[in-house]
Design a protein around this motif. Sequence first.
Motif, short mmCIF file in Angstrom:
data_model
loop_
_atom_site.label_atom_id
_atom_site.label_comp_id
_atom_site.label_asym_id
_atom_site.label_seq_id
_atom_site.Cartn_x
_atom_site.Cartn_y
_atom_site.Cartn_z
N ALA A 48 47.37 41.22 29.83
CA ALA A 48 48.01 39.98 30.28
C ALA A 48 49.48 39.87 29.92
O ALA A 48 50.19 39.01 30.46
N THR A 49 49.96 40.73 29.03
CA THR A 49 51.39 40.73 28.69
C THR A 49 52.16 41.75 29.51
O THR A 49 53.22 41.46 30.05
N ASP A 50 51.61 42.95 29.61
CA ASP A 50 52.28 44.04 30.33
C ASP A 50 52.17 43.89 31.85
O ASP A 50 52.97 44.46 32.59
N PHE A 51 51.17 43.14 32.29
CA PHE A 51 50.93 42.95 33.71
C PHE A 51 50.82 41.46 34.01
O PHE A 51 50.52 40.66 33.12
N ARG A 52 51.07 41.10 35.26
CA ARG A 52 50.69 39.76 35.72
C ARG A 52 49.23 39.86 36.15
O ARG A 52 48.93 40.42 37.20
N THR A 53 48.33 39.37 35.32
CA THR A 53 46.92 39.50 35.63
C THR A 53 46.44 38.31 36.46
O THR A 53 46.87 37.18 36.27
N ILE A 54 45.54 38.61 37.39
CA ILE A 54 44.95 37.59 38.26
C ILE A 54 43.44 37.67 38.12
O ILE A 54 42.83 38.72 38.32
N LEU A 55 42.84 36.56 37.75
CA LEU A 55 41.39 36.43 37.67
C LEU A 55 40.95 35.38 38.68
O LEU A 55 41.66 34.39 38.90
N PHE A 56 39.80 35.58 39.29
CA PHE A 56 39.31 34.62 40.28
C PHE A 56 37.80 34.71 40.38
O PHE A 56 37.19 35.66 39.87
N ASP A 57 37.21 33.73 41.02
CA ASP A 57 35.77 33.71 41.29
C ASP A 57 35.56 33.83 42.79
O ASP A 57 36.15 33.07 43.57
N HIS A 58 34.74 34.78 43.21
CA HIS A 58 34.37 34.84 44.62
C HIS A 58 33.70 33.52 45.01
O HIS A 58 33.05 32.87 44.18
N VAL A 59 33.87 33.13 46.26
CA VAL A 59 33.25 31.89 46.73
C VAL A 59 31.74 31.95 46.51
O VAL A 59 31.08 32.92 46.90
N GLY A 60 31.23 30.93 45.84
CA GLY A 60 29.83 30.90 45.49
C GLY A 60 29.57 31.18 44.03
O GLY A 60 28.47 30.96 43.53
N ALA A 61 30.60 31.66 43.32
CA ALA A 61 30.44 32.02 41.91
C ALA A 61 31.34 31.16 41.03
O ALA A 61 32.36 30.64 41.47
N GLY A 62 30.95 31.04 39.76
CA GLY A 62 31.80 30.40 38.76
C GLY A 62 32.33 29.04 39.19
O GLY A 62 31.60 28.17 39.65
N GLY A 63 33.65 28.88 39.04
CA GLY A 63 34.29 27.62 39.38
C GLY A 63 34.88 27.59 40.78
O GLY A 63 35.74 26.75 41.07
N SER A 64 34.42 28.47 41.65
CA SER A 64 34.92 28.47 43.03
C SER A 64 34.46 27.22 43.76
O SER A 64 33.56 26.51 43.32
N ASP A 65 35.07 26.97 44.90
CA ASP A 65 34.71 25.82 45.74
C ASP A 65 33.50 26.18 46.58
O ASP A 65 33.61 26.91 47.57
#
Length: 270
Positions: A48-65
Motif C-alpha cells: 500500500a505504500t509502494d503501490f496505489r492499491t485498489i481493493l473492491f468487492d464483486h457485485v453480490g459480495a461484501g459491501g457491494s451494492d
Amino acid sequence: MSDGSPSQATVLDTLNVRISAGTGRTMMFAHGFGCDQNMWRFVAPDFATDFRTILFDHVGAGGSDLGAYDADKYDSLDGYADDVIELARTLDVTNGVFVGHSVSAMIGLVVARRAPELFSTIVLVSPSPCYIDDIDYTGGFTRDEIDELLQFLDSNPMGWSQAMAPVIMGNPDRPELSEELAASLCRTDPEIAKRLARVTFLTDSRGDLGPIDADVLVLQCREDAIAPPGVGAYVQRAIPGSRLVTLDAVGHCPNLSAPASTIAAIRAFV
C-alpha cells in the motif's frame, strides 16, 4: 433486481472500492468466490505504500451494492470483467498490476484480452480455467461431482458453506481459517451465490489462455483440493512466457493461509 446502471451509483460505490494513499504503480486485488476484499487484509497492506492499491468487492459480495446485481449481466465472467474494466478506467489505470484469486484469476485474463492497456502484469493466485476433468486435462472434479456440489448448494446453502469451507481452505490444524471462510460464504446473498457458483464451477476458460500481452505469474499451492497442482502447471504451459511459483503451502487460499509467501512471490515478480 436492477440493471446495474452507472447512473444509480458510481462504480466506486457499487463495488465498495478502497484505495490506498500510495502514489506508485497501481495494483488491483480481486477476490474469489464467496469471499470479499477482506481476504486480502494480510497481503495488500504490504504493497500500500509502494503501490496505489485498489481493493473492491464483486457485485453480490461484501459491501457491494446488491441492488446492482443483474442475473443476465453476471451469467458469465464477462459481466465481472466489465466491472473491472470500468473501475480501472474510472481510476485511470494503465500498465497496472492485477492480482486475482481463484475465479478472479480467470476474470483477470478476460480483462487482459479485452483491455490490454490496463494491466501489464497479471498475478493468478490458485487459478483454474476448468474444474471439470476432460480428455488430457485434470481439473480435479468429474461433472457428476460438480453437479452434486451445486445441488447441495441449492438445497442447503448454510450446510454447503460449513462443509466446503474446510475443503477449500485446507489447513485442518488451523480451523479458524475455515471458520472465517464459512462465515464469508454464509454472508453472500444465497441466490447470488448459487448463480456465481454455476459461473465459477461450470465455466471452461481454457480458451482464454494462450499468448497474452502482459507478464503473467501463476501462484499455486503444493496441495490444493480445489485446483490441484497440475492445473497451475497447465495454466503456465498454456500462457507462453508465464512463470509458475509453487508455494510451500496447503489449500486454495494462500492469501489467508500463507500471506508471507504470497507477498514474497508477488514482490519478486513485480
